[in-house]
Design an enzyme around this catalytic site. Structure first.
Site, short mmCIF file in Angstrom:
data_model
loop_
_atom_site.label_atom_id
_atom_site.label_comp_id
_atom_site.label_asym_id
_atom_site.label_seq_id
_atom_site.Cartn_x
_atom_site.Cartn_y
_atom_site.Cartn_z
N GLU A 124 0.82 -1.21 0.00
CA GLU A 124 0.00 0.00 0.00
C GLU A 124 0.86 1.26 0.00
O GLU A 124 0.50 2.25 -0.63
CB GLU A 124 -0.95 0.01 1.21
CG GLU A 124 -2.07 -1.02 1.13
CD GLU A 124 -2.94 -0.84 -0.11
OE1 GLU A 124 -3.11 0.29 -0.59
OE2 GLU A 124 -3.43 -1.87 -0.61
N CYS B 283 -12.97 1.75 -15.22
CA CYS B 283 -13.29 3.17 -15.11
C CYS B 283 -12.00 3.97 -15.18
O CYS B 283 -11.68 4.77 -14.31
CB CYS B 283 -14.05 3.44 -13.80
SG CYS B 283 -14.93 5.01 -13.79
N CYS C 27 -17.11 1.48 -20.30
CA CYS C 27 -18.49 1.59 -19.80
C CYS C 27 -19.35 0.44 -20.32
O CYS C 27 -20.33 0.05 -19.68
CB CYS C 27 -19.10 2.92 -20.22
SG CYS C 27 -18.18 4.35 -19.60
N CYS D 126 -19.22 -2.21 -17.71
CA CYS D 126 -19.14 -1.76 -16.32
C CYS D 126 -20.36 -2.20 -15.52
O CYS D 126 -21.50 -2.02 -15.96
CB CYS D 126 -19.03 -0.24 -16.28
SG CYS D 126 -19.02 0.42 -14.60
N CYS E 166 -25.16 4.90 -13.64
CA CYS E 166 -24.04 5.85 -13.53
C CYS E 166 -24.48 7.23 -14.03
O CYS E 166 -24.98 7.38 -15.14
CB CYS E 166 -22.86 5.34 -14.36
SG CYS E 166 -21.50 6.52 -14.46
#
Length: 366
Positions: free
Chosen positions: A40, A195, A202, A205, A211
């Site tokens: 991370e 995205c 899209c 998605c 959306c």
DNA sequence: AATACGGGGTT
DNA sequence: AACCCAGTATT
């Protein structure tokens, strides 16, 4: 009462993640908080592809908290050299020592305690919490901001404090009841693979049906980009002081740019290198010659570097401060250096190579 | 609230 | 060349 037309986004993202998300990155398929933590930190402002090789080498050298805590900062920075944002490495190192001292060597499992470690903010603490311990804390990184800015049709730049506050509230509200890790990973993976900033997918998605940006045909324009100012430019001279096969390096201060890394003496463009070496280091030098010029681009400014080579025939008797160190060229190139300094030394090494080859040729002729 | 902090990738 | 990226700490 309006019926809920679609499943909650967490439900859809969890299902999507299980089927289409990434599952074999080197830091996945583990609940070892240390392994997750290191990943991370490396992934802060740094893309997956750039991180992978650094991560594997780092984990091989520092496999656990204890080995990281007991290493020298020098050693840690060397494994970070080239990744950028070096305070990440210094904080990682510092935090490992805090965990040894204050948490008995065990990574803390409490969200507040995790976020209190240096280098770990709210989003990173949340990611570690959910992946390693299944805690329910929202993440908000670049991917999440982009997904939410589109899904919720947020027109303003997501970096604005007011907008950021709204995004955190949305992130909290979207949290699922369970499967925190899968949800967090799904949110990030969907942002990273579907995205995307440009050419988002899209068509496949899982959030397309409701959306906001898709409905308004605004996907391409969102999220709004950061208002930019002209980046300042700076020009510096860097000195490569050579004595026999050694070069003089200077350890940079902890804070500021390239903190803790080995670099070359920096001068203003108008200053004379030999005069500076004499005055600052009591070091006579001769044979100044331009070595290489290069431009290094940072986020917030552009740095033009003009590297000069100087020969130091005799070393001063007085010992230098420890922040100055003569290193062989080979040793120097493998030290913890910023990228442009490494490039300069590589140019020197190439010349050195040519010279020593010519020298060998001469010997052969004799 | 604004700025500092790297380096690499994409378009 | 502009813009962005699994952000955090400092001022």
């Amino acid at each position: 009462m309006e019926p809920k037309p679609f499943a909650p986004i967490a439900e859809r993202l969890i299902a999507w993640q299980k089927q289409h998300g990434r599952h074999d990155l080197p830091w996945q398929n583990t609940t070892d908080p240390y392994a997750i933590w290191v990943s991370e930190i490396m992934l802060q402002q740094t893309q997956v592809a750039a991180v992978i090789t650094y991560y594997l080498k780092f984990m091989q050298r520092f496999p656990d908290i204890a080995s990281l805590a007991s290493a020298s900062q020098e050693d840690v920075l060397q494994y970070w050299s080239g990744l950028g944002y070096y305070s990440r490495a210094r904080n990682l190192h510092k935090a490992a020592q805090i965990i040894m001292q204050q948490h008995g060597g065990n990574f803390p499992q409490d969200f507040e305690a995790i976020q209190a470690l240096p280098g770990i903010g709210r989003s990173t603490a949340a990611a570690i919490s959910s992946f390693a311990f299944g805690l329910s804390q929202p993440i908000l990184d670049g991917n999440v901001k982009r997904v939410f800015a589109r899904y919720f049709l947020i027109e303003d730049w997501p970096g604005l404090p007011r907008v950021e506050k709204t995004l955190w509230q949305l992130a909290e509200a979207m949290q699922p009841e369970s499967e925190m890790g899968v949800y967090a990973q799904g949110l990030m993976d969907m942002g990273a693979t579907l995205c995307t900033r440009t050419r988002p997918r899209c068509d496949i998605c899982p959030l397309q049906e409701d959306c906001g940006a898709w409905a308004a045909n605004r996907v391409k324009e969102l999220p709004a980009s950061k208002p930019r100012k002209a980046v300042p430019e700076r020009t510096v001279q860097m000195l490569v002081l050579c004595h026999a096969d050694k070069v003089l390096l200077e350890k940079r201060p902890e804070s500021g740019i390239w903190g803790g890394l080995w670099s070359l003496p920096e001068l203003g463009l108008e200053q004379d290198g030999a005069a500076w070496a004499m005055q600052a280091l009591s070091m006579p030098s001769s044979g100044a010659e331009p070595l290489v010029q290069l431009t290094h681009v940072f986020t917030h400014f552009r740095l033009h570097i003009s590297a000069q080579r100087l020969t130091v025939p005799v070393l001063p008797l007085q010992a230098q401060e420890p922040r100055w160190q003569w290193m062989s060229l080979d040793e120097a190139i493998h030290a913890a250096l910023p990228v442009p300094v490494r490039k300069i030394l590589q140019v020197l090494a190439k010349q050195h190579h040519v010279v020593s080859n010519a020298h060998q040729g001469q010997l052969a002729l004799i």
